[in-house]
Design a protein around this motif. Structure first.
Motif, PDB file in Angstrom:
ATOM      1  N   ALA A   1       0.839  -1.203   0.000  1.00 25.81           N
ATOM      2  CA  ALA A   1       0.000   0.000   0.000  1.00 25.81           C
ATOM      3  C   ALA A   1       0.874   1.253   0.000  1.00 25.81           C
ATOM      4  O   ALA A   1       1.921   1.292   0.653  1.00 25.81           O
TER       5      ALA A   1
ATOM      6  N   GLU B   1       0.774   5.574   0.465  1.00 23.46           N
ATOM      7  CA  GLU B   1       0.004   6.707   1.000  1.00 23.46           C
ATOM      8  C   GLU B   1       0.731   7.991   0.613  1.00 23.46           C
ATOM      9  O   GLU B   1       1.889   8.188   1.004  1.00 23.46           O
TER      10      GLU B   1
ATOM     11  N   SER C   1      -1.367  11.164   0.367  1.00 22.08           N
ATOM     12  CA  SER C   1      -2.494  12.109   0.257  1.00 22.08           C
ATOM     13  C   SER C   1      -2.131  13.528   0.651  1.00 22.08           C
ATOM     14  O   SER C   1      -2.789  14.480   0.252  1.00 22.08           O
TER      15      SER C   1
ATOM     16  N   THR D   1      -3.969   5.242  -1.449  1.00 20.95           N
ATOM     17  CA  THR D   1      -5.004   6.188  -1.015  1.00 20.95           C
ATOM     18  C   THR D   1      -5.570   6.891  -2.238  1.00 20.95           C
ATOM     19  O   THR D   1      -4.817   7.484  -3.020  1.00 20.95           O
TER      20      THR D   1
ATOM     21  N   VAL E   1      -8.153   3.022  -1.881  1.00 24.49           N
ATOM     22  CA  VAL E   1      -8.582   3.015  -0.476  1.00 24.49           C
ATOM     23  C   VAL E   1      -8.963   4.426  -0.045  1.00 24.49           C
ATOM     24  O   VAL E   1      -8.267   5.397  -0.368  1.00 24.49           O
TER      25      VAL E   1
ATOM     26  N   HIS F   1      -8.898   7.182   2.496  1.00 23.55           N
ATOM     27  CA  HIS F   1      -7.969   7.544   3.583  1.00 23.55           C
ATOM     28  C   HIS F   1      -8.671   7.532   4.947  1.00 23.55           C
ATOM     29  O   HIS F   1      -8.097   7.100   5.945  1.00 23.55           O
TER      30      HIS F   1
ATOM     31  N   GLY G   1      -9.067   4.174   6.261  1.00 21.13           N
ATOM     32  CA  GLY G   1      -7.767   3.767   6.816  1.00 21.13           C
ATOM     33  C   GLY G   1      -7.631   4.247   8.251  1.00 21.13           C
ATOM     34  O   GLY G   1      -7.311   3.475   9.169  1.00 21.13           O
TER      35      GLY G   1
ATOM     36  N   ASP H   1      -0.748  10.325   9.354  1.00 20.17           N
ATOM     37  CA  ASP H   1      -0.820   9.591   8.097  1.00 20.17           C
ATOM     38  C   ASP H   1       0.298   8.559   7.943  1.00 20.17           C
ATOM     39  O   ASP H   1       1.460   8.842   8.248  1.00 20.17           O
TER      40      ASP H   1
ATOM     41  N   ALA I   1       1.172   4.500   5.668  1.00 23.18           N
ATOM     42  CA  ALA I   1       0.683   3.533   4.671  1.00 23.18           C
ATOM     43  C   ALA I   1       0.187   2.249   5.325  1.00 23.18           C
ATOM     44  O   ALA I   1      -0.566   1.495   4.705  1.00 23.18           O
TER      45      ALA I   1
ATOM     46  N   ILE J   1      -3.478   2.121   5.467  1.00 18.83           N
ATOM     47  CA  ILE J   1      -4.067   1.935   4.123  1.00 18.83           C
ATOM     48  C   ILE J   1      -3.986   0.451   3.744  1.00 18.83           C
ATOM     49  O   ILE J   1      -4.952  -0.125   3.222  1.00 18.83           O
TER      50      ILE J   1
END
Ligand code: KG4
Ligand code: ZN
Length: 340
Positions: A12, A14, A16, A86, A116, A118, A121, A301, A303, A306
């Motif tokens: 995964a 991430e 974002s 994400t 996914v 966020h 998650g 945040d 990963a 996620i």
């Protein structure tokens, strides 16, 4: 798709906002390898995230970050069963980098890709590495962009109980920190400064007390009016009073809402859930409910959350190949109607 007995091996990504994250994850083993590169130092001089700089730096860092997780986990691209990224909410240019990379890996490896949300998650991050409690439960998700109370009826079945009318809780921390000339991101700075302060020194408002929704802009304005009176020695008291007002509002409304629902558990996640004062107050006021907090490293945040959400989705067979799906900066959780 064929998954190993331990669950699919998920890669995964991430991207974002301002963290470039990758995680190799397998349900029964947790994170086999994870890396998070924070761009905070890059954005700090600007007092907030500069979207264009964020995307460029995700592009620069992502190949290294991905190579690192394969190295840590001693796995290769061919071992991965499911790729995820994400898809939103977030900054569109930043989202596109992780999304395009994960899709490219998926196509190259001939394996499926799963976009996914966020927030999903974050919502399930308190249960990373363990089973979630039986549905339904209530989730308080407090991040830089969202303040949500959600009734979780099943994975993907959410009922919005409360949201913010204006600023998100994390956004209020960041904006007030800026007013007080504290560095970005404001949450951790305010919490640190508040430790030596008196939370009852300044009387600050708790807005919309008779409404389920949150509101933090009145509090922010009250602090702005206080600024001319503040002396350097007052900084810790101002931070403590502000933090107390946010925590009090979050705890009071959460408690009221829980009282109206037949649930036994509350899951608390998102960057603001790192805040120790929030954890302490929720724990002391919500003794009738079982509380699950995301581990501090999974609050902001990352990963891993996620990958975890992708893996949960995989279990429910919701794994249509998402290569054709587009990122959505305003991707909301699919909420059913509010109960009032
Ligand atoms: O979940 P997150 O990493 O990103 C979003 O999805 O928005 O949350 C970032 C937010 C920022 O506003 C940051 O100031 C806040 O979480 N935050 C905190 C703390 N650590 C991070 N707020 C209060 N206290 C903290 N210790
Ligand atoms: Zn987040």
């Amino acid at each position: 798709m064929k998954a190993a007995a331990d669950g699919p091996l998920v890669l995964a990504l991430e991207t974002s906002c301002d963290e470039t994250g990758a995680c190799l994850y397998q349900q029964n083993h947790g994170a086999l390898g994870q890396t998070l590169f924070s761009q905070i130092d890059l954005h700090r001089p600007h007092g907030g995230v500069v979207p264009e700089a964020a995307s460029r730096n995700h592009l620069l860092k992502l190949p290294t970050v991905v190579a690192e997780v394969f190295e840590k986990a001693q796995r290769s691209l061919a071992d991965v069963d499911l790729f995820a990224a994400t898809a939103g909410p977030g900054l569109s240019g930043a989202l596109l980098i992780g999304d395009a990379a994960a899709k490219a890996y998926a196509i190259a490896a001939g394996k499926p890709f799963l976009p996914v949300n966020h927030m999903e998650g974050h919502l399930f991050s308190p249960f990373f590495g363990k089973a979630h409690p039986p549905f339904p439960f209530v989730a308080l998700v407090v991040s830089g962009g969202h303040t949500l109370l959600v009734e979780v009826r099943a994975l993907g079945q959410y009922r919005l109980l409360a949201t913010t009318r204006d600023d998100a809780a994390g956004e209020a921390f960041d904006k007030v920190a800026k007013m007080l000339a504290l560095p970005y991101p404001g949450g951790p700075e305010i919490e640190k400064t508040a430790r030596s302060g008196d939370p009852s020194r300044f009387k600050l408002p708790r807005s919309l007390l008779n409404d389920p929704d949150f509101s933090f802009s009145g509090l922010k304005t009250a602090l702005r009016y206080l600024l001319p009176e503040l002396k350097p020695d007052d900084l810790a008291d101002a931070c403590a009073s502000f933090q107390e007002a946010v925590v009090d509002a979050l705890a009071t409304k959460t408690e009221k809402m829980l009282g109206k629902h037949h649930v036994e558990c509350l899951a608390v996640s998102g960057g603001v859930a790192c805040n120790q004062r929030l954890r302490t107050v929720l724990e002391s006021r919500l003794k009738d409910w079982k509380l699950y907090f995301a581990a501090p490293e999974f609050c902001t945040d990352n990963a891993a959350m996620i990958a975890h959400a992708a893996s949960l989705r995989f279990e429910t067979n919701a794994t249509d190949d998402g290569v054709g799906a587009e990122v959505d900066p305003h991707f909301t959780l699919a909420f059913s109607q509010r109960p009032y």
